[in-house]
Design a protein around this motif. Structure first.
Motif, PDB file in Angstrom:
ATOM      1  N   LEU A 166       0.934  -1.242  -0.014  1.00 11.63           N
ATOM      2  CA  LEU A 166      -0.066  -0.096   0.030  1.00 11.63           C
ATOM      3  C   LEU A 166       0.975   1.320   0.048  1.00 11.63           C
ATOM      4  N   ALA A 167       1.957   1.144   0.916  1.00  9.62           N
ATOM      5  CA  ALA A 167       2.708   2.532   0.903  1.00  9.62           C
ATOM      6  C   ALA A 167       3.376   2.755  -0.577  1.00  9.62           C
ATOM      7  N   SER A 168       3.843   1.695  -1.196  1.00  9.82           N
ATOM      8  CA  SER A 168       4.337   2.059  -2.635  1.00  9.82           C
ATOM      9  C   SER A 168       3.376   2.483  -3.637  1.00  9.82           C
ATOM     10  N   PRO A 205      -2.125   9.657  -0.442  1.00 11.38           N
ATOM     11  CA  PRO A 205      -1.302   9.506   0.559  1.00 11.38           C
ATOM     12  C   PRO A 205      -1.243   8.165   1.483  1.00 11.38           C
ATOM     13  N   LEU A 206      -0.365   7.931   2.352  1.00  9.29           N
ATOM     14  CA  LEU A 206      -0.424   6.490   2.922  1.00  9.29           C
ATOM     15  C   LEU A 206      -1.698   6.390   3.730  1.00  9.29           C
ATOM     16  N   LEU A 207      -2.193   5.368   3.317  1.00  4.73           N
ATOM     17  CA  LEU A 207      -3.840   4.940   3.754  1.00  4.73           C
ATOM     18  C   LEU A 207      -3.625   4.115   5.030  1.00  4.73           C
ATOM     19  N   THR A 208      -4.652   4.437   6.020  1.00  3.52           N
ATOM     20  CA  THR A 208      -4.581   3.823   7.326  1.00  3.52           C
ATOM     21  C   THR A 208      -5.330   2.311   7.263  1.00  3.52           C
ATOM     22  N   VAL A 209      -5.034   1.254   7.292  1.00  6.17           N
ATOM     23  CA  VAL A 209      -5.666   0.077   7.563  1.00  6.17           C
ATOM     24  C   VAL A 209      -5.304  -0.929   8.618  1.00  6.17           C
ATOM     25  N   HIS A 210      -6.070  -1.655   9.028  1.00  2.00           N
ATOM     26  CA  HIS A 210      -5.780  -2.554  10.241  1.00  2.00           C
ATOM     27  C   HIS A 210      -6.398  -3.964   9.849  1.00  2.00           C
ATOM     28  N   PRO A 228      -9.632  11.572   5.966  1.00  4.01           N
ATOM     29  CA  PRO A 228     -10.287  12.641   6.248  1.00  4.01           C
ATOM     30  C   PRO A 228     -10.275  13.708   4.994  1.00  4.01           C
ATOM     31  N   GLU A 229     -11.304  14.709   5.041  1.00  2.00           N
ATOM     32  CA  GLU A 229     -11.629  15.482   4.115  1.00  2.00           C
ATOM     33  C   GLU A 229     -10.258  16.288   3.472  1.00  2.00           C
ATOM     34  N   ASP A 230      -9.812  16.805   4.473  1.00  2.00           N
ATOM     35  CA  ASP A 230      -8.732  17.554   4.141  1.00  2.00           C
ATOM     36  C   ASP A 230      -7.432  16.987   3.530  1.00  2.00           C
ATOM     37  N   GLN A 231      -7.628  15.577   3.501  1.00  2.00           N
ATOM     38  CA  GLN A 231      -6.431  14.732   2.749  1.00  2.00           C
ATOM     39  C   GLN A 231      -7.118  14.139   1.463  1.00  2.00           C
ATOM     40  N   ARG A 232      -8.231  14.142   1.035  1.00  2.00           N
ATOM     41  CA  ARG A 232      -8.667  13.615  -0.121  1.00  2.00           C
ATOM     42  C   ARG A 232      -8.420  14.321  -1.330  1.00  2.00           C
TER      43      ARG A 232
END
Length: 432
Positions: A100-102, A106-111, A137-141
């Motif tokens: 996902l990082a590659s 931006p970097l996405l948050t997953v669990h 978050p809206e400010d990162q979309r």
């Protein structure tokens, strides 16, 4: 049966009931995969990034691997149709996160969470993988992926995937241009700053009531300790792991093995409302799927008023030592093991029901000559919260100060407090 929420899905898998997912329709919040992604191939990495980014660009969601979906006759969407658990050795959390990082920005948050298939006696074995995607978050979309799959082939080229219904669509070129142009214009002509929104404290009254009903305490006096993050995830990824919350619950390090705490003799955490529960007739502690912790103890001679009737002839007087030790042990568990698992601000809360007629005195439990005149509770109920302080000693003091205020007393009237902190050495000394 069809499940309708992310919490229900996690609850079913963690409880060993994967068959409950059969019939669940794929939607904006859930997608099913027959097998885990093959991250040894570029296509698998591109598929993973596309699916995760699509959920992140909408409202978050779950990707469940190990369940085959199919579209039945007369239905619009695919539904979970068959369990296909797989060898958990095929999964590496590190490989998924690196992919996902590659592949996405931006970097996405997953669990990631693995759930074993139950022993059904038919020889079926394996696990199910849940990828819980947090909403961006809206400010990162919007999240972008650097490769797409066209006609079965992987193509380079940045695009914006968005989850729509049970499918992944891609933002049109016109919409992408509008976003870019809008961003440039906002930098050239910035708007006046606005006040940041303040999130109201979350009062998890439903979690408290669920615990009361489970314990059969309706109408009884009960004291609650509760903690929740300001922005909870859909589920806590370490909740069911031996090295995570389950392990912390079942292997508690307490001040006294036979003391007033939430560590019980057979200390096995059981599934409860999508989370975990430790309980016995007098006290209980539950951790919800989103990280919220709710603990409770009954305020009668069996627990919070322990030994006060037989020793002092006062069945309604709260045992100061029992109250203090339970409070400190709660915050030792939560502040050290649960709070660090979810970033952001946390709030703690103490609440009570049925406290009319209960009494609490300044100082320690009475000795001869008896000192400290007991005060009656000023109300049958109280419900007070505060921003988590980050240490068990600080939060235990804040909790006690609020509990004592319900009897017209100061938190400093507790004999195990020093300099606005709970002093565990005083507790230990008093227990000898």
């Amino acid at each position: 049966m069809a499940l309708t929420s992310r919490t229900d899905v996690v609850a079913a898998l963690s409880s060993g009931r994967p068959q409950d997912l059969i019939g669940t329709t794929e939607a904006e919040w859930i997608d099913f995969k027959t097998a885990p992604y093959d991250l040894k191939e570029p296509r698998g990495k591109a598929e993973l990034a596309k699916d995760v980014a699509a959920f992140a660009n909408r409202a978050g969601g779950l990707i469940v691997c190990g369940i085959k979906a199919a579209q039945r006759s007369g239905e619009l969407y695919e539904t979970a149709a068959q369990l296909t658990p797989f060898d958990p050795g095929r999964i590496s959390a590190d490989t998924y996160l690196k992919a996902l990082a590659s592949e996405a920005r931006p970097l996405l948050t997953v669990h990631l969470a693995l759930f074993p298939h139950p022993d059904t006696g038919d020889g079926t074995t394996g696990s199910y993988l849940v990828i819980d995607v947090e909403q961006l978050p809206e400010d990162q979309r919007y999240a972008l992926v650097r490769r797409t799959i066209v006609d079965g082939k992987v193509k380079d080229g940045w695009c914006v995937p968005i989850r729509t219904g049970d499918q992944t669509d891609f933002m049109s070129a016109d919409d992408v241009y509008s976003l870019i142009n809008g961003g440039v214009r906002s930098r050239m002509y910035p708007a006046a700053p606005t006040a940041a929104a303040v999130l109201p404290p979350l009062d998890r009254a439903g979690a408290r009531q669920a615990l009361v009903e489970h314990q059969g305490w309706d109408g009884a006096p009960v004291l609650f300790w509760q903690s929740s993050p300001d922005v909870p995830p859909s589920f806590l990824p370490t909740l069911h792991s031996d090295g995570g919350i389950r392990g912390a619950l079942e292997k508690q390090k307490v001040l006294r093995h036979m003391g007033f705490n939430f560590s019980f003799e057979h200390n096995r955490a059981v599934p409860f409302a999508g989370g975990l529960l430790l309980s016995e007739p007098r006290r209980a502690l539950a951790v919800a799927a989103d990280g919220t912790v709710t603990a409770a103890a009954i305020a009668n001679p069996d627990m919070l008023c322990w030994a006060m009737a037989q020793n002092y002839g006062d069945a309604h007087r709260i045992n100061v030592f029992a109250l203090t030790e339970l409070t400190y042990e709660y915050f030792r568990l939560v502040d050290q093991h649960v709070v660090p698992a979810i970033s952001g601000r946390w709030r703690h809360r103490v609440a009570a029901t049925g406290f009319e007629g209960l009494r609490l005195a300044p100082g320690a439990n009475p000795v001869f000559p008896r000192t400290g005149s007991p005060r009656e509770a000023t109300a049958a109920e109280f419900n007070l919260d505060w921003l988590a302080g980050g240490s068990p000693e600080a939060d235990a003091y804040q909790a006690l100060a609020r509990i004592y205020s319900g009897f017209g007393l100061s938190g400093d009237d507790n004999p195990y407090v020093q300099d606005k902190l709970l002093a565990p050495e005083l507790l230990e000394a008093a227990s000898r």
